[in-house]
Design a protein around this motif. Structure first.
Motif, mmCIF file in Angstrom:
data_model
loop_
_atom_site.group_PDB
_atom_site.id
_atom_site.type_symbol
_atom_site.label_atom_id
_atom_site.label_comp_id
_atom_site.label_asym_id
_atom_site.label_seq_id
_atom_site.Cartn_x
_atom_site.Cartn_y
_atom_site.Cartn_z
ATOM 1 N N CYS A 64 -60.006 -18.824 -42.419
ATOM 2 C CA CYS A 64 -58.790 -18.814 -43.525
ATOM 3 C C CYS A 64 -58.141 -19.904 -43.648
ATOM 4 N N ILE A 65 -58.021 -20.579 -44.777
ATOM 5 C CA ILE A 65 -57.565 -21.774 -45.210
ATOM 6 C C ILE A 65 -55.839 -21.393 -45.076
ATOM 7 N N PHE A 66 -55.345 -20.314 -45.319
ATOM 8 C CA PHE A 66 -53.837 -19.865 -45.174
ATOM 9 C C PHE A 66 -53.536 -20.012 -43.797
ATOM 10 N N LYS A 125 -54.944 -21.705 -41.416
ATOM 11 C CA LYS A 125 -55.101 -22.864 -41.165
ATOM 12 C C LYS A 125 -53.762 -23.698 -41.297
ATOM 13 N N ILE A 126 -53.266 -23.395 -42.442
ATOM 14 C CA ILE A 126 -51.964 -23.871 -42.710
ATOM 15 C C ILE A 126 -50.814 -23.397 -41.964
ATOM 16 N N VAL A 127 -50.985 -21.873 -41.535
ATOM 17 C CA VAL A 127 -50.037 -21.390 -40.771
ATOM 18 C C VAL A 127 -49.979 -22.094 -39.305
ATOM 19 N N ASP A 171 -52.940 -26.585 -38.688
ATOM 20 C CA ASP A 171 -54.105 -27.248 -38.628
ATOM 21 C C ASP A 171 -54.600 -27.946 -39.907
ATOM 22 N N ILE A 172 -54.008 -27.480 -41.254
ATOM 23 C CA ILE A 172 -54.122 -28.461 -42.376
ATOM 24 C C ILE A 172 -52.919 -28.738 -42.881
ATOM 25 N N PRO A 173 -52.633 -29.619 -43.649
ATOM 26 C CA PRO A 173 -51.143 -29.815 -43.927
ATOM 27 C C PRO A 173 -50.772 -29.213 -45.369
ATOM 28 N N ALA A 187 -43.612 -20.630 -46.705
ATOM 29 C CA ALA A 187 -43.769 -20.666 -48.278
ATOM 30 C C ALA A 187 -44.039 -22.313 -48.173
ATOM 31 N N PHE A 188 -45.134 -22.635 -48.966
ATOM 32 C CA PHE A 188 -45.289 -23.864 -49.384
ATOM 33 C C PHE A 188 -45.786 -24.065 -50.875
ATOM 34 N N MET A 189 -46.023 -25.318 -51.275
ATOM 35 C CA MET A 189 -46.469 -25.687 -52.748
ATOM 36 C C MET A 189 -47.935 -25.181 -52.838
ATOM 37 N N ASP A 190 -48.323 -24.965 -53.925
ATOM 38 C CA ASP A 190 -49.564 -24.739 -54.216
ATOM 39 C C ASP A 190 -50.146 -25.982 -54.809
ATOM 40 N N ILE A 191 -51.205 -26.336 -54.306
ATOM 41 C CA ILE A 191 -51.763 -27.927 -54.568
ATOM 42 C C ILE A 191 -52.650 -27.860 -55.915
ATOM 43 N N ASN A 192 -52.758 -26.909 -56.660
ATOM 44 C CA ASN A 192 -53.106 -26.568 -58.000
ATOM 45 C C ASN A 192 -52.225 -26.167 -58.715
ATOM 46 N N PRO A 193 -51.080 -26.638 -59.127
ATOM 47 C CA PRO A 193 -49.995 -25.893 -59.756
ATOM 48 C C PRO A 193 -50.321 -25.518 -61.045
ATOM 49 N N ALA A 247 -59.179 -9.771 -59.948
ATOM 50 C CA ALA A 247 -58.074 -10.221 -60.294
ATOM 51 C C ALA A 247 -57.575 -11.610 -59.956
ATOM 52 N N LYS A 248 -58.710 -12.218 -59.764
ATOM 53 C CA LYS A 248 -58.714 -13.810 -59.393
ATOM 54 C C LYS A 248 -58.349 -14.244 -58.049
ATOM 55 N N GLN A 249 -58.169 -13.155 -57.196
ATOM 56 C CA GLN A 249 -57.787 -13.654 -56.001
ATOM 57 C C GLN A 249 -59.097 -14.180 -55.176
ATOM 58 N N SER A 250 -58.481 -15.639 -54.865
ATOM 59 C CA SER A 250 -59.587 -16.580 -54.342
ATOM 60 C C SER A 250 -59.200 -16.961 -52.829
ATOM 61 N N VAL A 251 -58.237 -16.577 -52.337
ATOM 62 C CA VAL A 251 -57.939 -16.757 -50.960
ATOM 63 C C VAL A 251 -57.433 -15.452 -50.443
ATOM 64 N N PHE A 285 -53.480 -12.364 -48.087
ATOM 65 C CA PHE A 285 -52.090 -11.994 -48.846
ATOM 66 C C PHE A 285 -51.219 -12.897 -49.131
ATOM 67 N N HIS A 286 -51.093 -13.095 -50.322
ATOM 68 C CA HIS A 286 -49.921 -14.185 -50.726
ATOM 69 C C HIS A 286 -49.227 -13.668 -52.188
ATOM 70 N N MET A 287 -47.944 -14.240 -52.201
ATOM 71 C CA MET A 287 -47.342 -14.155 -53.442
ATOM 72 C C MET A 287 -47.224 -15.593 -54.256
ATOM 73 N N GLU A 332 -57.760 -22.047 -64.511
ATOM 74 C CA GLU A 332 -58.785 -22.833 -63.891
ATOM 75 C C GLU A 332 -57.912 -23.686 -62.675
ATOM 76 N N LEU A 333 -58.415 -24.070 -61.680
ATOM 77 C CA LEU A 333 -57.800 -24.699 -60.575
ATOM 78 C C LEU A 333 -58.026 -26.341 -60.929
ATOM 79 N N VAL A 334 -56.656 -26.812 -61.079
ATOM 80 C CA VAL A 334 -56.879 -28.554 -61.495
ATOM 81 C C VAL A 334 -55.787 -28.899 -60.365
HETATM 82 P P1 5GP Z 1 -55.196 -16.637 -55.550
HETATM 83 O O1 5GP Z 1 -56.011 -16.892 -56.560
HETATM 84 O O2 5GP Z 1 -56.005 -16.080 -54.353
HETATM 85 O O3 5GP Z 1 -54.325 -15.741 -55.822
HETATM 86 O O4 5GP Z 1 -54.431 -18.060 -55.168
HETATM 87 C C1 5GP Z 1 -54.688 -19.078 -54.268
HETATM 88 C C2 5GP Z 1 -54.085 -20.181 -54.424
HETATM 89 O O5 5GP Z 1 -54.120 -21.205 -53.352
HETATM 90 C C3 5GP Z 1 -54.523 -20.814 -55.519
HETATM 91 O O6 5GP Z 1 -53.503 -20.986 -56.595
HETATM 92 C C4 5GP Z 1 -55.034 -22.398 -54.822
HETATM 93 O O7 5GP Z 1 -54.446 -23.368 -55.708
HETATM 94 C C5 5GP Z 1 -54.195 -22.373 -53.660
HETATM 95 N N1 5GP Z 1 -54.660 -22.975 -52.595
HETATM 96 C C6 5GP Z 1 -56.033 -23.001 -52.303
HETATM 97 N N2 5GP Z 1 -56.329 -23.919 -51.114
HETATM 98 C C7 5GP Z 1 -55.032 -24.362 -50.931
HETATM 99 C C8 5GP Z 1 -54.756 -25.334 -50.045
HETATM 100 O O8 5GP Z 1 -55.588 -25.805 -49.057
HETATM 101 N N3 5GP Z 1 -53.466 -25.866 -49.915
HETATM 102 C C9 5GP Z 1 -52.539 -25.169 -50.876
HETATM 103 N N4 5GP Z 1 -51.222 -25.884 -50.831
HETATM 104 N N5 5GP Z 1 -52.897 -24.354 -51.858
HETATM 105 C C10 5GP Z 1 -54.105 -23.798 -51.763
#
Ligand code: 5GP
Ligand code: ZN
Length: 139
Positions: free
Chosen positions: A7-9, A11-13, A16-18, A30-36, A94-98, A101-103, A119-121
């Protein structure tokens, strides 16, 4: 603490990843989304891995919600957006990609064109980092 090595989150916790960290306590981070979708888009997670709204224990979701309110207030003070969405995407439809659970805390502006499914940009990491610094500074 429950952890999923894939799980990517998690790994953040684990560090292991920044990430651009905004806030941390014993239970949450809590951290910034990298695809804001808008500047100041932040994510709040519990440190324990639970997939979704149905699996996360009540105490854990309470901790996440309290941290989300703290982050939202700091984002509001920093950026003064016209509005804000507190969002949780539950399940792939509902477009949960990770699947940890997160808000989302999402600043909103009048007619910012944001729709529910975006879309993720990739954002500008320098700008995201600088904004994290400003928000963190008032917490
Ligand atoms: P979801 O679509 O699951 O509700 O949102 C997952 C969010 O996690 C997306 O907005 C995506 O940009 C963010 N995200 C995915 N991978 C990473 C990452 O490695 N680091 C950070 N900071 N955000 C991530
Ligand atoms: Zn996880």
């Amino acid at each position: 603490m429950i952890n999923d090595p894939d799980c990517i989150f998690c790994k953040i916790v684990a560090g292991d990843i920044p990430c651009f960290k905004l806030y941390e306590d014993d239970a949450t981070i809590a951290f910034m989304d990298i695809n804001p979708v808008n500047p100041g888009h932040a994510l709040i997670v519990h440190k324990a891995h639970h997939k979704d709204l149905f699996e996360i224990p009540a105490d854990n979701i309470a901790s996440v919600t309290l941290s989300a309110q703290k982050v939202a207030k700091a984002v509001q003070t920093t950026l003064k957006p016209a509005g804000m969405n507190l969002l949780q995407c539950n399940g792939s439809a509902a477009k949960q990609s990770v699947m940890h659970f997160h808000m989302h805390v999402i600043p909103r502006h009048i007619e910012d064109g944001l729709t529910m499914n975006w879309e993720l940009v990739q954002g500008d990491l320098d700008k995201i980092g600088a904004l994290a610094e400003r928000i963190r500074g008032i917490m």
